[in-house]
Design an enzyme around this catalytic site. Structure first.
Site, PDB file in Angstrom:
ATOM      1  N   GLU A  78     118.981  85.179 -28.790  1.00 36.62           N
ATOM      2  CA  GLU A  78     118.264  83.910 -28.896  1.00 36.62           C
ATOM      3  C   GLU A  78     118.883  82.984 -29.938  1.00 36.62           C
ATOM      4  OE1 GLU A  78     114.577  84.011 -31.842  1.00 36.62           O
ATOM      5  OE2 GLU A  78     114.311  85.417 -30.183  1.00 36.62           O
ATOM      6  N   GLU A  95     108.045  84.554  -8.635  1.00 32.09           N
ATOM      7  CA  GLU A  95     106.871  84.605  -7.766  1.00 32.09           C
ATOM      8  C   GLU A  95     106.743  83.386  -6.855  1.00 32.09           C
ATOM      9  OE1 GLU A  95     103.697  85.252 -10.528  1.00 32.09           O
ATOM     10  OE2 GLU A  95     104.026  87.420 -10.607  1.00 32.09           O
TER      11      GLU A  95
END
Length: 279
Positions: free
Chosen positions: A112, A81
């Site tokens: 992960e 953004e």
């Protein structure tokens, strides 16, 4: 290492499956209301991180977010953004997630837990001492993030971390730890909830205050935003109209000529001179 992992502590609520929908919603909201107060306590830590990030970016560096699961996705959202909102290049704020881009939509099994992958991912961007890396991990123990910050430490790359447990391994290794202790989740261990909300709030604070410090906001307006749709074009036209005290049509011509709010305002004088000469 033993530390108080409050993100895994027992929920304050029991027998959730027996609650009415209204009670579920009220109680989730009640828990959510505690998050901003936890973030407020971390503002001194956030301030130190932002000051360092700004200094790094002024040197031509970049801001990296690294995380897994919800934390990784939140970093990617914030990074993605920044270009449309503040007009920066897409390689200025970069989000990396364990498991790669496919993990944005679907969980990648054991991604992960790979302690070495973050180093590989960061090296793909030729990361250097001018950059800044923020690890995002509610638990403060995610191996992918730990490996990334350890690599940075060895290579003199400054780091921060956003975590929701105090005294975690990640907070101990990061140069600028941000610890937002939100306590137990409504659903025990579901750190996408309060912890995720806290991380999102902190990311908003970091990226927005950094971009303001770098000059991408004038007054309170996004003068460098990319005009990628009709709504943003109309907003830009009205911003120029209000700033220069001109009519909508002239403001529209300025935006069409100069491409964004900042350029339209800065070049208004020469635009009017050219208009007068044409007359």
């Amino acid at each position: 290492m033993n530390f108080d992992k409050t993100t895994e502590s027992e929920s304050n609520y029991h027998h959730l499956e027996q609650m009415r929908v209204l009670d579920l919603l009220i109680n989730i909201n009640k828990e959510d209301q505690t998050v901003p107060f936890a973030v407020e306590k971390a503002i001194p830590q956030i301030e130190k991180a932002v000051i360092k990030i700004v200094s790094q970016l002024k040197k031509g560096g970049r801001l990296f977010y690294i995380g897994a699961g919800t934390s990784g996705r939140l970093g990617i959202v914030d990074a993605s953004e920044c270009p449309p909102t503040f007009g920066v290049d897409y390689d200025k704020v970069i989000g990396l997630i364990a498991g790669g881009d496919q993990a944005i939509r679907k969980a990648v099994e054991n991604a992960e837990d790979n302690r070495n992958q973050a180093e590989i991912d960061l090296k793909n961007y030729q990361i250097n001492e001018n950059d800044f890396v923020i690890g995002i991990a509610a638990s403060g123990t995610t191996p992918y993030v730990l490996g990334g910050l350890e690599f940075c430490k060895v290579n003199n790359i400054p780091t921060g971390v956003i975590t929701c447990n105090a005294g975690s391994p990640l907070a101990l290794i990061a140069d600028f730890p941000i610890e937002v202790v939100v306590g137990s989740e409504f659903v025990t261990g579901s750190s996408r909830m309060k912890a995720g909300t806290a991380q999102k709030l902190v990311l908003n604070m970091i990226s927005t205050s950094t971009m303001i410090q770098l000059g991408h906001v004038k007054g309170n307006k996004m003068v460098d935003m990319k005009l990628s749709n009709d709504k943003l074009v109309d907003r830009a036209i009205r911003m120029v109209q209000n700033e220069l005290k001109i009519d909508y049509e002239e403001s529209k011509i300025l935006i069409e000529t100069y491409g964004n709010v900042r350029n339209a305002i800065e070049h208004y004088g020469e635009f009017r001179n050219r208009q007068n000469k044409d007359l």
